[in-house]
Write a protein that holds these residues in place. Structure first.
Motif, PDB file in Angstrom:
ATOM      1  N   MET A   1       0.827  -1.191   0.000  1.00  0.00           N
ATOM      2  CA  MET A   1       0.000   0.000   0.000  1.00  0.00           C
ATOM      3  C   MET A   1       0.868   1.249   0.000  1.00  0.00           C
ATOM      4  SD  MET A   1      -3.105   0.996   0.125  1.00  0.00           S
ATOM      5  CE  MET A   1      -3.836   2.565   0.254  1.00  0.00           C
ATOM      6  N   ARG A   2       1.944   1.213   0.767  1.00  0.00           N
ATOM      7  CA  ARG A   2       2.811   2.385   0.871  1.00  0.00           C
ATOM      8  C   ARG A   2       3.434   2.737  -0.474  1.00  0.00           C
ATOM      9  NH1 ARG A   2       8.293   2.155   3.324  1.00  0.00           N
ATOM     10  NH2 ARG A   2       9.029   4.189   2.745  1.00  0.00           N
ATOM     11  N   LYS A   3       3.891   1.730  -1.211  1.00  0.00           N
ATOM     12  CA  LYS A   3       4.481   1.973  -2.530  1.00  0.00           C
ATOM     13  C   LYS A   3       3.460   2.595  -3.474  1.00  0.00           C
ATOM     14  CE  LYS A   3       7.725  -1.851  -2.259  1.00  0.00           C
ATOM     15  NZ  LYS A   3       8.134  -3.132  -2.815  1.00  0.00           N
ATOM     16  N   PHE A   4       2.236   2.084  -3.443  1.00  0.00           N
ATOM     17  CA  PHE A   4       1.167   2.595  -4.303  1.00  0.00           C
ATOM     18  C   PHE A   4       0.905   4.066  -3.996  1.00  0.00           C
ATOM     19  CE2 PHE A   4      -3.496   3.060  -5.103  1.00  0.00           C
ATOM     20  CZ  PHE A   4      -3.432   2.991  -6.485  1.00  0.00           C
ATOM     21  N   LYS A   5       0.810   4.404  -2.717  1.00  0.00           N
ATOM     22  CA  LYS A   5       0.562   5.795  -2.334  1.00  0.00           C
ATOM     23  C   LYS A   5       1.705   6.704  -2.767  1.00  0.00           C
ATOM     24  CE  LYS A   5      -0.365   5.355   2.089  1.00  0.00           C
ATOM     25  NZ  LYS A   5      -0.842   5.560   3.465  1.00  0.00           N
ATOM     26  N   ILE A   6       2.929   6.256  -2.568  1.00  0.00           N
ATOM     27  CA  ILE A   6       4.086   7.078  -2.933  1.00  0.00           C
ATOM     28  C   ILE A   6       4.125   7.314  -4.439  1.00  0.00           C
ATOM     29  CG2 ILE A   6       6.612   7.083  -3.081  1.00  0.00           C
ATOM     30  CD1 ILE A   6       6.611   5.700  -0.318  1.00  0.00           C
ATOM     31  N   ILE A   7       3.922   6.253  -5.216  1.00  0.00           N
ATOM     32  CA  ILE A   7       4.004   6.378  -6.669  1.00  0.00           C
ATOM     33  C   ILE A   7       2.884   7.263  -7.202  1.00  0.00           C
ATOM     34  CG2 ILE A   7       3.802   5.103  -8.846  1.00  0.00           C
ATOM     35  CD1 ILE A   7       5.203   2.740  -7.364  1.00  0.00           C
TER      36      ILE A   7
END
Length: 112
Positions: A1-7
């Motif tokens: 989830m964190r990667k998705f939000k950052i990207i």
């Protein structure tokens, strides 16, 4: 989830920065609408260039919320891998960002 939000949030912030740069380079009046033949038939302030990035920000936040709900319902809340939905979402948002940049370039008259 964190990667998705950052990207996805990085893409929307990048689009906002690009639109601010376009605003600094644009004439006082830009094209706000094209008719079916591709002829400009509406003009407005250069600040209209912020409208589409604002819509992209809303779409990004909606997709983050949808992803969060999907992860909770599937018991994947703490898994830090991209789900298929998130991967497709990143691709879709990237396409929308590229199209938005193209439209803004047309609006300020750099591309015909």
């Amino acid at each position: 989830m964190r990667k998705f939000k950052i990207i996805t949030r990085s893409m929307s912030i990048g689009l906002i920065l690009i639109s601010l740069w376009f605003i600094s380079q644009a004439p006082a009046k830009i094209v706000t609408h094209f008719n079916g033949l591709g002829t400009a038939d509406g003009r407005g302030s250069r600040w209209w260039l912020l409208l589409m990035p604002a819509i992209v920000v809303v779409l990004v936040e909606l997709s983050i919320g949808t992803s969060r709900r999907q992860r909770r319902s599937n018991g994947m809340g703490t898994v830090d891998l991209l789900t298929p939905f998130e991967s497709k979402g990143i691709g879709g948002i990237f396409v929308i960002v590229i199209i938005t940049i193209g439209i803004m370039l047309q609006q300020i008259g750099w591309v015909h």
